[in-house]
Design an enzyme around this catalytic site. Structure first.
Site, PDB file in Angstrom:
ATOM      1  N   CYS A 186       0.751  -1.327   0.122  1.00 23.42           N
ATOM      2  CA  CYS A 186       0.013   0.009  -0.052  1.00 23.42           C
ATOM      3  C   CYS A 186       0.898   1.333   0.072  1.00 23.42           C
ATOM      4  CB  CYS A 186      -0.821  -0.035   1.090  1.00 23.42           C
ATOM      5  SG  CYS A 186      -1.901   1.358   1.440  1.00 23.42           S
ATOM      6  N   HIS A 187       0.415   2.274  -0.515  1.00 22.07           N
ATOM      7  CA  HIS A 187       1.135   3.702  -0.520  1.00 22.07           C
ATOM      8  C   HIS A 187       1.608   4.081   0.847  1.00 22.07           C
ATOM      9  CE1 HIS A 187      -0.635   4.484  -4.563  1.00 22.07           C
ATOM     10  NE2 HIS A 187       0.594   5.026  -4.764  1.00 22.07           N
ATOM     11  N   THR A 188       0.724   3.558   2.118  1.00 24.35           N
ATOM     12  CA  THR A 188       0.954   4.072   3.409  1.00 24.35           C
ATOM     13  C   THR A 188       2.393   3.367   3.758  1.00 24.35           C
ATOM     14  OG1 THR A 188      -1.458   4.293   4.083  1.00 24.35           O
ATOM     15  CG2 THR A 188       0.248   4.154   5.738  1.00 24.35           C
TER      16      THR A 188
ATOM     17  N   HIS B 137       0.413  -4.235   6.405  1.00 20.14           N
ATOM     18  CA  HIS B 137      -0.585  -3.858   6.839  1.00 20.14           C
ATOM     19  C   HIS B 137      -1.959  -4.202   6.261  1.00 20.14           C
ATOM     20  CE1 HIS B 137      -0.238   0.025   4.810  1.00 20.14           C
ATOM     21  NE2 HIS B 137      -1.428   0.002   4.748  1.00 20.14           N
ATOM     22  N   GLU B 138      -1.901  -4.742   4.875  1.00 16.93           N
ATOM     23  CA  GLU B 138      -3.234  -5.170   4.270  1.00 16.93           C
ATOM     24  C   GLU B 138      -3.138  -6.452   4.352  1.00 16.93           C
ATOM     25  OE1 GLU B 138      -3.994  -1.398   1.156  1.00 16.93           O
ATOM     26  OE2 GLU B 138      -3.651  -3.355   0.644  1.00 16.93           O
TER      27      GLU B 138
ATOM     28  N   CYS C  92     -11.749   0.621  21.165  1.00 13.06           N
ATOM     29  CA  CYS C  92     -11.569   0.508  22.446  1.00 13.06           C
ATOM     30  C   CYS C  92     -13.081   0.261  23.388  1.00 13.06           C
ATOM     31  CB  CYS C  92     -10.871   1.630  23.123  1.00 13.06           C
ATOM     32  SG  CYS C  92     -11.803   2.959  23.396  1.00 13.06           S
TER      33      CYS C  92
ATOM     34  N   CYS D  85     -13.545   4.858  25.134  1.00 11.30           N
ATOM     35  CA  CYS D  85     -13.257   6.336  25.065  1.00 11.30           C
ATOM     36  C   CYS D  85     -14.535   7.290  24.577  1.00 11.30           C
ATOM     37  CB  CYS D  85     -12.341   6.471  23.732  1.00 11.30           C
ATOM     38  SG  CYS D  85     -12.995   6.400  22.065  1.00 11.30           S
TER      39      CYS D  85
ATOM     40  N   CYS E 107     -16.457   6.184  21.406  1.00 13.59           N
ATOM     41  CA  CYS E 107     -17.183   4.593  21.280  1.00 13.59           C
ATOM     42  C   CYS E 107     -18.198   5.031  22.121  1.00 13.59           C
ATOM     43  CB  CYS E 107     -16.058   3.854  21.979  1.00 13.59           C
ATOM     44  SG  CYS E 107     -14.707   3.247  20.833  1.00 13.59           S
TER      45      CYS E 107
ATOM     46  N   CYS F 133     -13.018   5.999  17.089  1.00 10.92           N
ATOM     47  CA  CYS F 133     -12.464   5.732  18.138  1.00 10.92           C
ATOM     48  C   CYS F 133     -11.042   6.424  18.272  1.00 10.92           C
ATOM     49  CB  CYS F 133     -12.167   4.212  18.468  1.00 10.92           C
ATOM     50  SG  CYS F 133     -11.065   3.757  20.110  1.00 10.92           S
TER      51      CYS F 133
ATOM     52  N   ARG G  59      -7.098  -0.014  19.914  1.00 13.20           N
ATOM     53  CA  ARG G  59      -6.056  -1.105  20.414  1.00 13.20           C
ATOM     54  C   ARG G  59      -4.930  -1.831  19.488  1.00 13.20           C
ATOM     55  NH1 ARG G  59     -10.460  -4.808  22.913  1.00 13.20           N
ATOM     56  NH2 ARG G  59     -11.239  -4.137  20.904  1.00 13.20           N
TER      57      ARG G  59
ATOM     58  N   CYS H 105      -7.373  -2.535   4.416  1.00 16.42           N
ATOM     59  CA  CYS H 105      -6.761  -1.135   4.233  1.00 16.42           C
ATOM     60  C   CYS H 105      -7.691  -0.456   2.926  1.00 16.42           C
ATOM     61  CB  CYS H 105      -5.453  -1.077   4.413  1.00 16.42           C
ATOM     62  SG  CYS H 105      -4.875   0.440   4.138  1.00 16.42           S
TER      63      CYS H 105
ATOM     64  N   ARG I 123      -2.754  -3.356  -7.018  1.00 16.09           N
ATOM     65  CA  ARG I 123      -2.141  -3.866  -5.849  1.00 16.09           C
ATOM     66  C   ARG I 123      -1.156  -4.995  -6.231  1.00 16.09           C
ATOM     67  NH1 ARG I 123      -3.299   0.019  -3.442  1.00 16.09           N
ATOM     68  NH2 ARG I 123      -3.952   0.036  -1.339  1.00 16.09           N
TER      69      ARG I 123
END
Ligand SMILES: [Zn+2]
Ligand SMILES: [Zn+2]
Length: 361
Positions: free
Chosen positions: A42-44, A63-64, A93, A96, A99, A107, A111, A162, A356
C-alpha cells in the site's frame, strides 16, 4: 517465547527496504499471533519508508493482510487458533468518548499489541499502522483480527484490511451513496476504484471515473464506472456537469489527496451535494476556496478515514458479498510476489502499473 521469522524492514528514511530476521513474541493477554498468508503493498508503507508519517525508524512494514490465527493470549474470546482473519488497523476500545457516543469508527484509543516485535538484537520495531504484516507472523491486539469466511482467497481478502475498505467505505459509509445517485470518483487507483465498486454496490445510477491515466480509467470501467474522463485532456468539472444534465454529481469522491483535485470535486457536485476526501494529503498542502461558494452551494464536505469502517461489522459483510460474486475483490490483485520483492513493488506502484501487488507466503 519469541518466534524468529523473516520480515520487511524500513531501516532509515528513504533507504530501500530489506528482509531481515525479526523476533515476534508469543501473545500476551488480549493479543493474537497470526500466521500471515497474504499482505498487499500500500502507499502508506511507502510513506513510512519515506519518513512521511513518523520518524520512529526502524519500521516493520505491511498492513493489508489476512492469515490464520496461530495462538491467542489469555482473555481473548473473539478469535481462536485456526480462524481465518483479516487484520484491521482500527480496533475500537469501547470506552473512549467517541466509542461511548456510539461512533466507534472515530475511536481515539484503537488497540494494538502491547508487546513489541524486535530485531534479533532486541531493537524494537514500529509496526506499520500497528500491524507489521510483511512477515510470516504478526502480533496484534485480538480486536485487530477480524474473523471472516475462510472460503475467501487470502490475496483478495487481505486487501479489505486497508485500501479497498477505505474506498468502499468512502462511497457507502461516508458518502452515503444510495440508489439512483450520481457519483464522480477523482483518482482511479486502488482506493478510487474501490469507491467506484462501492458506488455500484450501493445502487448509484451514474458513476464517473476521473484520472490522468487511460490505463486506470480502463480499470475504472471494469469496476463499474459508467463514464470515464481523462482530466489531462478535458476539464473534469465541465465534463462531469455535461454528463449530469448540467448539474454536477450528488457525491464527489476525491481519492488523490491534492488541492487541485479537491477543488475539482468541490465544483463538480450538484447543489447540496456531498464531497468526500479519502485521498491522503501531505502536510504542506493548503486549499483556498471562496467562502461564499462554500456557503452558497450548501451540502456536506466530509473526510473519510479508513472508510469510516467498523471492521467487525464491515469485513465479514464485504467478504460475503465477494463470495456471492457481487464484489470483485480478485480484480484488485494485479500480481502476487514474494517477500523480497516489496521494494520493486513500490516502484511499480509509483509508476501506476499495478492496483495492488500482494505478497504471498
Ligand atoms: Zn474508543
Ligand atoms: Zn494501506
Amino acid at each position: 517465547m519469541a518466534n524468529a521469522v523473516k520480515g520487511v524492514i524500513a531501516g532509515a528514511k528513504g533507504a530501500p527496504v530489506s528482509v531481515e530476521t525479526i523476533l515476534v513474541p508469543d501473545p500476551g493477554p488480549g493479543e493474537a499471533l497470526v500466521r500471515i498468508q497474504a499482505c498487499g503493498v500500500c502507499h502508506t508503507d511507502l510513506h513510512y519508508r519515506e519518513g512521511a508519517i513518523t520518524n520512529d525508524f526502524p519500521f516493520l512494514l505491511g498492513h493489508e493482510a489476512s492469515g490464520i490465527v496461530e495462538k491467542v493470549g489469555p482473555t481473548v474470546t473473539n478469535v481462536a487458533p485456526g480462524d481465518f482473519v483479516i487484520l484491521a488497523w482500527r480496533a475500537p476500545c469501547g470506552t473512549c468518548r467517541s466509542c461511548l457516543r456510539g461512533r466507534p469508527w472515530y475511536c481515539f484509543a484503537s488497540r494494538n499489541a502491547q508487546q513489541k516485535m524486535t530485531r534479533q538484537d532486541g531493537t524494537p520495531l514500529s509496526a506499520a499502522l500497528g500491524i507489521g504484516a510483511f512477515a510470516e507472523l504478526a502480533l496484534v491486539a485480538a480486536g485487530q483480527a477480524v474473523k471472516v469466511n475462510a472460503a475467501a482467497r487470502p490475496e483478495a481478502a487481505g486487501l479489505v484490511g486497508c485500501g479497498i475498505m477505505a474506498g468502499l467505505g468512502a462511497a457507502i459509509n461516508t458518502g452515503g451513496v444510495s440508489r439512483g445517485d450520481s457519483v464522480a470518483v477523482i483518482g482511479c487507483g486502488g482506493v478510487g476504484n474501490a469507491a467506484i465498486a462501492g458506488a455500484k454496490l450501493a445502487g448509484a445510477y451514474t458513476i464517473i471515473g476521473v484520472d490522468v491515466d487511460d490505463r486506470k480509467l480502463e480499470w475504472a470501467k471494469q469496476f463499474g464506472a459508467t463514464h470515464t474522463i481523462n482530466s489531462r485532456h478535458t476539464d473534469p468539472v465541465q465534463a462531469i456537469r455535461d454528463l449530469t444534465g448540467g448539474n454536477g454529481v450528488n457525491v464527489a469522491i476525491e481519492a488523490v489527496g491534492r488541492p487541485e483535485t479537491y477543488t475539482q470535486a468541490f465544483y463538480a457536485r450538484d447543489h447540496a451535494g456531498t464531497v468526500v476526501l479519502v485521498g491522503v494529503p501531505s502536510p504542506e498542502m493548503k486549499i483556498e476556496l471562496p467562502l461564499l461558494e462554500v456557503f452558497g452551494r450548501g451540502g456536506v464536505l466530509k473526510s473519510s478515514w479508513y472508510g469510516d469502517c467498523l471492521p467487525s461489522r464491515d469485513f465479514p459483510m464485504f467478504i460475503d458479498l465477494y463470495l456471492q460474486g457481487r464484489l470483485d475483490l480478485e480484480r484488485f490483485v494485479s500480481e502476487t510476489i514474494t517477500l523480497d520483492k516489496v521494494e520493486e513493488a513500490f516502484h511499480k506502484m509509483e509508476r501506476g502499473e499495478v492496483l495492488r501487488s500482494v505478497v504471498v507466503f
